[in-house]
Design an enzyme around this catalytic site. Structure first.
Site, PDB file in Angstrom:
ATOM      1  N   PRO A 128       0.797  -1.276  -0.088  1.00 18.45           N
ATOM      2  CG  PRO A 128      -0.966  -1.657   1.607  1.00 18.45           C
ATOM      3  CD  PRO A 128       0.440  -2.213   1.004  1.00 18.45           C
ATOM      4  CD  GLN A 336     -12.315   9.809 -32.708  1.00 21.49           C
ATOM      5  OE1 GLN A 336     -12.376   9.624 -31.195  1.00 21.49           O
ATOM      6  NE2 GLN A 336     -13.051  10.731 -33.101  1.00 21.49           N
ATOM      7  CD  GLU A 363       5.623  -7.309 -15.048  1.00 17.53           C
ATOM      8  OE1 GLU A 363       6.931  -7.271 -15.458  1.00 17.53           O
ATOM      9  OE2 GLU A 363       4.980  -8.336 -15.006  1.00 17.53           O
ATOM     10  CB  THR A 365       4.279   4.337 -13.726  1.00 17.97           C
ATOM     11  OG1 THR A 365       5.702   4.670 -13.470  1.00 17.97           O
ATOM     12  CG2 THR A 365       3.650   3.725 -12.746  1.00 17.97           C
ATOM     13  CD  GLU A 367       4.491   8.615 -15.550  1.00 22.22           C
ATOM     14  OE1 GLU A 367       4.234   7.321 -14.994  1.00 22.22           O
ATOM     15  OE2 GLU A 367       3.756   9.055 -16.289  1.00 22.22           O
TER      16      GLU A 367
HETATM   17  C1  LIG Z   1      -3.154  -4.989 -12.638  1.00 23.54           C
HETATM   18  C2  LIG Z   1      -2.072  -4.876 -11.945  1.00 23.54           C
HETATM   19  C3  LIG Z   1      -1.295  -5.765 -11.859  1.00 23.54           C
HETATM   20  C4  LIG Z   1      -0.005  -5.615 -10.754  1.00 23.54           C
HETATM   21  N1  LIG Z   1       0.544  -6.963 -10.597  1.00 23.54           N
HETATM   22  C5  LIG Z   1       1.643  -6.691  -9.608  1.00 23.54           C
HETATM   23  C6  LIG Z   1       2.224  -8.002  -9.344  1.00 23.54           C
HETATM   24  O1  LIG Z   1       1.948  -9.058  -9.729  1.00 23.54           O
HETATM   25  N2  LIG Z   1       3.286  -7.777  -8.260  1.00 23.54           N
HETATM   26  C7  LIG Z   1       3.573  -6.704  -7.695  1.00 23.54           C
HETATM   27  O2  LIG Z   1       4.504  -6.500  -7.004  1.00 23.54           O
HETATM   28  N3  LIG Z   1       2.907  -5.611  -8.219  1.00 23.54           N
HETATM   29  C8  LIG Z   1       1.936  -5.426  -9.212  1.00 23.54           C
HETATM   30  N4  LIG Z   1       1.432  -4.352  -9.691  1.00 23.54           N
HETATM   31  C9  LIG Z   1       1.926  -3.081  -9.026  1.00 23.54           C
HETATM   32  C10 LIG Z   1       2.534  -2.360 -10.111  1.00 23.54           C
HETATM   33  O3  LIG Z   1       3.740  -2.646 -10.299  1.00 23.54           O
HETATM   34  C11 LIG Z   1       2.500  -0.790  -9.316  1.00 23.54           C
HETATM   35  O4  LIG Z   1       1.190  -0.410  -9.490  1.00 23.54           O
HETATM   36  C12 LIG Z   1       3.179   0.031 -10.373  1.00 23.54           C
HETATM   37  O5  LIG Z   1       4.504  -0.141  -9.937  1.00 23.54           O
HETATM   38  C13 LIG Z   1       2.890   1.575  -9.804  1.00 23.54           C
HETATM   39  O6  LIG Z   1       3.131   1.651  -8.285  1.00 23.54           O
HETATM   40  P1  LIG Z   1       1.888   2.449  -7.372  1.00 23.54           P
HETATM   41  O7  LIG Z   1       0.524   1.880  -8.161  1.00 23.54           O
HETATM   42  O8  LIG Z   1       2.119   2.273  -5.947  1.00 23.54           O
HETATM   43  O9  LIG Z   1       1.935   3.836  -8.037  1.00 23.54           O
HETATM   44  P2  LIG Z   1       2.815   5.120  -7.367  1.00 23.54           P
HETATM   45  O10 LIG Z   1       4.366   4.497  -7.434  1.00 23.54           O
HETATM   46  O11 LIG Z   1       2.226   5.728  -6.073  1.00 23.54           O
HETATM   47  O12 LIG Z   1       2.781   6.355  -8.735  1.00 23.54           O
HETATM   48  C14 LIG Z   1       1.620   7.125  -8.642  1.00 23.54           C
HETATM   49  C15 LIG Z   1       2.224   8.062  -9.753  1.00 23.54           C
HETATM   50  O13 LIG Z   1       3.281   9.011  -9.485  1.00 23.54           O
HETATM   51  C16 LIG Z   1       4.463   8.615 -10.463  1.00 23.54           C
HETATM   52  N5  LIG Z   1       5.845   8.670  -9.851  1.00 23.54           N
HETATM   53  C17 LIG Z   1       6.104   7.933  -8.740  1.00 23.54           C
HETATM   54  N6  LIG Z   1       7.580   8.034  -8.474  1.00 23.54           N
HETATM   55  C18 LIG Z   1       8.014   8.827  -9.276  1.00 23.54           C
HETATM   56  C19 LIG Z   1       9.147   9.478  -9.518  1.00 23.54           C
HETATM   57  N7  LIG Z   1      10.351   9.164  -8.991  1.00 23.54           N
HETATM   58  N8  LIG Z   1       9.397  10.252 -10.860  1.00 23.54           N
HETATM   59  C20 LIG Z   1       8.146  10.386 -11.696  1.00 23.54           C
HETATM   60  N9  LIG Z   1       6.924   9.866 -11.452  1.00 23.54           N
HETATM   61  C21 LIG Z   1       6.838   9.072 -10.265  1.00 23.54           C
HETATM   62  C22 LIG Z   1       4.233   7.192 -11.119  1.00 23.54           C
HETATM   63  O14 LIG Z   1       4.873   7.036 -12.420  1.00 23.54           O
HETATM   64  C23 LIG Z   1       2.644   7.289 -11.058  1.00 23.54           C
HETATM   65  O15 LIG Z   1       2.087   8.037 -12.165  1.00 23.54           O
HETATM   66  C24 LIG Z   1       0.272  -4.462 -10.553  1.00 23.54           C
HETATM   67  C25 LIG Z   1      -0.429  -3.509 -10.629  1.00 23.54           C
HETATM   68  C26 LIG Z   1      -1.592  -3.626 -11.590  1.00 23.54           C
HETATM   69  C27 LIG Z   1      -2.460  -2.237 -11.861  1.00 23.54           C
END
Ligand SMILES: Cc1cc2nc3c(=O)[nH]c(=O)nc-3n(C[C@H](O)[C@H](O)[C@H](O)COP(=O)(O)OP(=O)(O)OC[C@H]3O[C@@H](n4cnc5c(N)ncnc54)[C@H](O)[C@@H]3O)c2cc1C
Length: 379
Positions: A128, A336, A363, A365, A367
């Site tokens: 989280p 579209q 895996e 984002t 960014e």
């Molecule tokens: C369908 C799905 C399946 C998934 N499966 C797995 C899995 O099997 N195992 C697992 O461990 N995880 C899994 N994930 C998690 C996934 O890897 C994370 O959601 C992802 O890495 C982003 O983390 P967050 O959601 O906490 O976003 P955050 O890290 O909170 O990011 C929020 C925003 O801030 C931006 N941001 C954060 N830090 C920076 C920075 N330094 N510079 C610029 N921008 C930044 C991000 O790019 C994003 O736009 C899954 C996610 C989804 C949606």
């Protein structure tokens, strides 16, 4: 330079394409609507060897190269991206981590059943409070006699409620930060491994994304995976490989969008002719095709470099970044081209659009991919 697949790869591509058309595509719409995990497909995917694609044959895997795996994932994603995500994550994350860093005993005990598809694999890094900044994870593993006891929360774990084998990343020495993280193999039946909830998602809805709680989960010493305190580095290398798979999913979704859009443009008539005759539509189709070709080349190059044992980190991030953005653009254009019909659920393009968005997040984002690429260039 050879842009062709080998004869073996072409045969494999055709086999999986036929399988996906016959078995995966037909239920995709219904599974998406009901967010229903495709339990019935698991044994069929297993029979094709798709749960141990790159696992050596000695552990009952298919022993395929990375280019072949990317070709397979694209074909499955063309039919249903959620199923492709199941296959890709199982292979590259859970099985990949055990294959690359496990002991011989761990491989015999866990990798074989993963490769056979008897058990699905999950890989839990995200929490989280820690996503992109994965090194700040809080899940804690403490030594207790000849065991480890793990406590914490994991979020967005693919196969989180359906896996039989979990790789869990946990801090074993908080004073060392990301250098104090270790990986553990946890079996589904282990007391204290609790599925808190399964997420209701925008896209890839038939895949299982779950929140987990670990309450005094006790695993034997021998379930430590890889070196103590070394797992963050190991996990990053696993993610570099996984990104090629997400890139391949993106290419498969984008291709599906292009094929649907092309078919529809030839069929739909306005102003007395097929909309395919309007230059505005032709340009969208031309841009989609060009970008998809470029994305596929980047994905296959990254897989090729990896197969050659050459550095592929930047190539994998470039492939994932570009292919994901291409998939979002292509699916947007496909809607579209369909006009109002693209906005309703009778046509699959709105599902492709929702599925594509996952590729820009999972895996790492977009960014974070840009960050990886820039760091490699600027160091
Ligand atoms: C369908 C799905 C399946 C998934 N499966 C797995 C899995 O099997 N195992 C697992 O461990 N995880 C899994 N994930 C998690 C996934 O890897 C994370 O959601 C992802 O890495 C982003 O983390 P967050 O959601 O906490 O976003 P955050 O890290 O909170 O990011 C929020 C925003 O801030 C931006 N941001 C954060 N830090 C920076 C920075 N330094 N510079 C610029 N921008 C930044 C991000 O790019 C994003 O736009 C899954 C996610 C989804 C949606």
């Amino acid at each position: 330079m050879d842009f062709d697949l080998t004869e073996e790869q072409k045969a494999l591509q055709q086999t999986v394409r036929d399988f996906a058309a016959a078995e995966v595509a037909p239920g995709a719409k219904e599974r998406d609507e009901q967010a229903r995990f495709p339990h019935e497909l698991i044994p069929k995917l297993a029979r094709l060897g798709l749960f141990g694609m790159m696992v050596p044959q000695v552990y009952e895997g298919a022993g395929l190269d990375g280019v072949s795996a990317a070709v397979i994932i694209e074909e499955i994603a063309r039919a249903d991206a959620a199923v492709a995500l199941i296959v890709a994550s199982h292979n590259s994350l859970c099985a990949g981590h055990i294959c690359n860093f496990g002991t011989e005993t761990q491989k015999r005990k866990y990798l074989v059943s993963l490769a056979r598809g008897e058990k699905l694999g999950a890989w839990a890094l995200t929490e989280p409070g820690s996503g992109s900044d994965a090194g700040s994870l809080k899940t804690r593993a403490r030594p207790a006699g000849d065991s480890w006891v793990i406590d914490g929360e994991k979020l967005f774990t693919t196969q989180g409620s359906t896996a039989g084998v979990y790789v869990i990343l946990a801090s074993t020495d908080p004073s060392l930060g990301s250098r104090g993280i270790s990986a553990f193999i946890v079996e589904r039946e282990t007391p204290g491994l609790i599925v808190v909830r399964v997420e209701n998602k925008l896209g890839v809805r038939a895949s299982d994304t779950a929140q987990l709680r670990l309450e005094s989960v006790r695993v034997p010493q021998e379930n430590l995976l890889g070196e103590l305190n070394h797992a963050f580095k190991d996990a990053l290398s696993i993610l570099h490989g996984g990104r090629i798979g997400v890139g391949a999913i993106a290419v498969g979704i984008a291709r599906a969008a292009l094929e649907e859009a092309t078919r529809y443009a030839k069929e739909r008539k306005q102003f007395g002719k097929a909309i395919a005759e309007f230059e505005a539509i032709q340009w969208m189709i031309a841009d989609m095709a060009t970008e998809i070709d470029a994305a596929r080349l980047l994905v296959r190059r990254a897989a090729y470099l990896r197969d050659q044992g050459r550095p592929f980190k930047r190539a994998a991030s470039e492939a994932k970044l570009f292919a994901s953005e291409v998939a979002v653009k292509a699916t947007n254009r496909a809607i579209q081209i369909h006009g109002g019909y693209g906005y309703v659920k009778d046509h699959p393009v709105e599902r492709y659009f929702r599925d594509a968005k996952f590729c820009e997040i999972g895996e790492g984002t977009s960014e974070m991919q840009r960050l990886v690429i820039a760091r490699e260039l600027l160091r």
